[in-house]
Motif scaffolding. Structure first.
Motif, short mmCIF file in Angstrom:
data_model
loop_
_atom_site.label_atom_id
_atom_site.label_comp_id
_atom_site.label_asym_id
_atom_site.label_seq_id
_atom_site.Cartn_x
_atom_site.Cartn_y
_atom_site.Cartn_z
N ILE A 121 67.32 94.57 -17.58
CA ILE A 121 67.55 95.48 -18.19
C ILE A 121 69.44 96.01 -16.94
O ILE A 121 69.65 96.84 -17.03
CB ILE A 121 66.76 97.23 -17.07
CG1 ILE A 121 65.90 96.81 -18.82
CG2 ILE A 121 66.99 98.31 -16.53
CD1 ILE A 121 64.61 97.77 -17.69
N VAL A 122 69.02 95.57 -15.90
CA VAL A 122 70.23 95.57 -15.03
C VAL A 122 71.70 94.66 -15.27
O VAL A 122 72.76 95.49 -15.44
CB VAL A 122 70.08 94.82 -13.31
CG1 VAL A 122 70.87 95.38 -12.75
CG2 VAL A 122 68.87 95.98 -12.79
N ILE A 123 71.56 93.76 -16.07
CA ILE A 123 72.64 93.57 -17.02
C ILE A 123 73.03 94.29 -17.89
O ILE A 123 74.06 95.13 -18.37
CB ILE A 123 72.06 91.88 -17.07
CG1 ILE A 123 72.08 90.78 -16.48
CG2 ILE A 123 73.07 91.47 -18.08
CD1 ILE A 123 71.68 89.82 -17.06
N GLY A 124 71.68 94.55 -18.63
CA GLY A 124 72.26 95.86 -19.77
C GLY A 124 73.51 97.36 -18.96
O GLY A 124 73.96 97.31 -19.95
N ALA A 141 79.31 86.88 -23.89
CA ALA A 141 79.47 85.56 -23.77
C ALA A 141 78.44 85.15 -23.39
O ALA A 141 77.75 83.94 -23.29
CB ALA A 141 80.96 85.02 -24.50
N ALA A 142 78.61 85.26 -22.10
CA ALA A 142 77.83 84.64 -21.01
C ALA A 142 76.44 85.59 -21.28
O ALA A 142 75.26 84.82 -21.13
CB ALA A 142 77.98 85.30 -19.46
N LEU A 143 76.40 86.43 -21.59
CA LEU A 143 74.92 86.74 -21.61
C LEU A 143 74.12 86.39 -23.18
O LEU A 143 72.86 86.08 -22.92
CB LEU A 143 75.10 88.34 -22.09
CG LEU A 143 73.75 89.41 -22.22
CD1 LEU A 143 73.62 89.15 -20.69
CD2 LEU A 143 74.05 91.02 -22.18
N PRO A 180 69.02 95.08 -24.90
CA PRO A 180 69.84 96.65 -25.23
C PRO A 180 69.91 97.57 -25.06
O PRO A 180 70.03 98.15 -25.30
CB PRO A 180 69.29 96.65 -26.59
CG PRO A 180 68.75 94.34 -27.20
CD PRO A 180 68.34 94.13 -25.72
N PHE A 181 68.42 98.17 -24.54
CA PHE A 181 67.51 98.85 -23.88
C PHE A 181 68.80 99.57 -22.47
O PHE A 181 69.15 100.48 -22.35
CB PHE A 181 66.47 99.31 -23.06
CG PHE A 181 65.73 100.80 -22.63
CD1 PHE A 181 65.97 101.94 -23.28
CD2 PHE A 181 65.74 100.08 -21.58
CE1 PHE A 181 64.91 102.96 -22.55
CE2 PHE A 181 65.75 101.21 -20.13
CZ PHE A 181 65.50 102.53 -20.99
N LEU A 256 78.51 77.08 -14.75
CA LEU A 256 79.39 77.31 -15.37
C LEU A 256 79.67 78.66 -15.97
O LEU A 256 80.44 79.39 -15.63
CB LEU A 256 79.98 76.72 -15.34
CG LEU A 256 81.19 76.41 -16.93
CD1 LEU A 256 82.34 76.67 -15.41
CD2 LEU A 256 81.24 75.04 -17.58
N MET A 257 78.28 79.70 -16.53
CA MET A 257 78.82 80.65 -17.01
C MET A 257 78.97 81.76 -15.73
O MET A 257 78.94 83.02 -16.37
CB MET A 257 76.77 80.69 -17.87
CG MET A 257 76.95 81.68 -19.00
SD MET A 257 74.89 81.80 -19.54
CE MET A 257 75.36 79.72 -19.69
N ALA A 258 77.95 81.63 -15.11
CA ALA A 258 77.67 82.81 -13.29
C ALA A 258 79.50 83.00 -13.38
O ALA A 258 79.53 84.15 -13.00
CB ALA A 258 77.39 82.15 -12.61
N LYS A 259 80.34 82.19 -14.13
CA LYS A 259 81.93 82.75 -13.66
C LYS A 259 82.07 83.89 -14.00
O LYS A 259 83.03 84.76 -13.90
CB LYS A 259 82.65 81.63 -13.79
CG LYS A 259 84.08 81.73 -13.64
CD LYS A 259 84.82 80.48 -14.20
CE LYS A 259 86.67 80.67 -14.12
NZ LYS A 259 87.70 79.73 -14.62
N TRP A 260 81.59 83.86 -15.76
CA TRP A 260 82.20 84.92 -16.51
C TRP A 260 81.04 85.33 -16.69
O TRP A 260 81.22 87.08 -17.08
CB TRP A 260 82.43 84.35 -18.14
CG TRP A 260 83.21 84.40 -18.13
CD1 TRP A 260 84.56 83.73 -17.94
CD2 TRP A 260 83.35 82.33 -18.16
NE1 TRP A 260 85.43 83.07 -18.25
CE2 TRP A 260 84.45 82.04 -18.60
CE3 TRP A 260 81.94 80.99 -18.02
CZ2 TRP A 260 84.88 80.84 -18.89
CZ3 TRP A 260 82.63 79.92 -18.59
CH2 TRP A 260 84.02 79.50 -18.08
N ALA A 261 80.28 86.01 -15.83
CA ALA A 261 78.94 86.51 -15.75
C ALA A 261 79.19 87.83 -14.56
O ALA A 261 78.08 88.45 -14.94
CB ALA A 261 77.07 86.61 -15.88
#
Length: 261
Positions: A121-124, A141-143, A180-181, A256-261
């Motif tokens: 939810i926080v990320i959304g 992309a990272a998500l 999505p919510f 590595l993914m955290a770079k874009w997240a």
């Protein structure tokens, strides 16, 4: 990997007042409290589940079950098993899984689901409220990868818990709709939501810190430690080494993914 640094950045932002936000490490404190609370929930839930299902142990004297939860499958069409010594039973499911382990799997699945829901939810909200196109592209992309791996982990826990189809469906549904919510909520709040406002920084920063503590505890204690200290891995050093390599590879990929997240 990205939640804790984000929380540090938010709660140490120059937009916040010097006192108290720059005088106390709230991120580390909240993450620590979150891990302790998660441990308490984990422990208490396991205890309550154990008491609830203890009545499902078969009485060794008359071979009859003393109540219990039907979903445990303790007594199911002649597939009951009991190993007792001085009236202390060990619950076995219809598939031969130790009932104590099954209880742990169910608690782990529920607590992990709770942590992932809050985190998603926080990320959304962050994604939905963002007006920066460059940020959104990288974050989407990272998500996708992020949610895929989280879904694989949660799905494995749900399968181990041997829930009925309805519960599996409900848990999968909540996992699928929370992000999505959050995005929809972020879009709805985008007109009033300011990423650098003190209220937004404090709210999201504290939520990120609590999510980080919960997820760190779950990852290390209930997932990794449970597997690495289990009989299967403890019986093979070669398998342990391969598993550690897989963990390091996965951690590297997520870093590595955290770079874009």
């Amino acid at each position: 990997m990205h939640v804790l640094p984000d929380s540090f950045d938010m709660l140490s932002s120059s937009c916040l007042k010097e006192n108290p936000w720059h005088k106390f490490p709230f991120t580390g404190f909240v993450a620590m409290l979150s891990a302790i609370v998660t441990m308490a929930i984990d422990s208490i839930a396991t205890s309550l589940y154990s008491k609830k299902h203890r009545a499902g142990v078969v009485n060794p004297e008359n071979g009859q079950a003393q109540g219990g939860d039907q979903e445990m499958g303790v007594v199911n069409g002649g597939h009951s098993h009991v190993h007792s010594h001085h009236h202390h039973g060990s619950i076995m499911t219809k598939d031969g899984v130790d009932g104590t382990k099954l209880l742990r799997y169910r608690v782990i699945a529920m607590v992990l689901e709770l942590g992932i829901i809050v985190h998603s939810i926080v990320i959304g909200i962050s994604l939905g409220a963002s007006n920066n196109t460059c940020t959104i592209k990288g974050l989407v992309a990272a998500l996708c990868f992020h949610q895929m791996f989280e879904g694989m982990g949660l799905g494995g826990c749900i399968l181990q818990a041997e829930y009925k189809f309805l519960k599996k469906t409900i848990m999968a549904f909540f996992f699928a709709v929370t992000t999505p919510f959050g995005i929809a909520l972020g879009i709805a709040l985008s007109t009033t939501y300011e990423e650098n406002s003190p209220r937004a920084l404090i709210t999201v920063g504290l939520l990120n810190a609590s999510s980080a503590g919960l997820l760190i505890y779950m990852a290390l204690v209930d997932l990794l430690a449970a597997d690495f200290m289990g009989d299967k891995l403890q019986g093979s050093v070669k398998l342990q080494i391969k598993s550690y390599m897989a963990v390091l590879l996965g951690a590297g990929g997520m870093s590595l993914m955290a770079k874009w997240a």
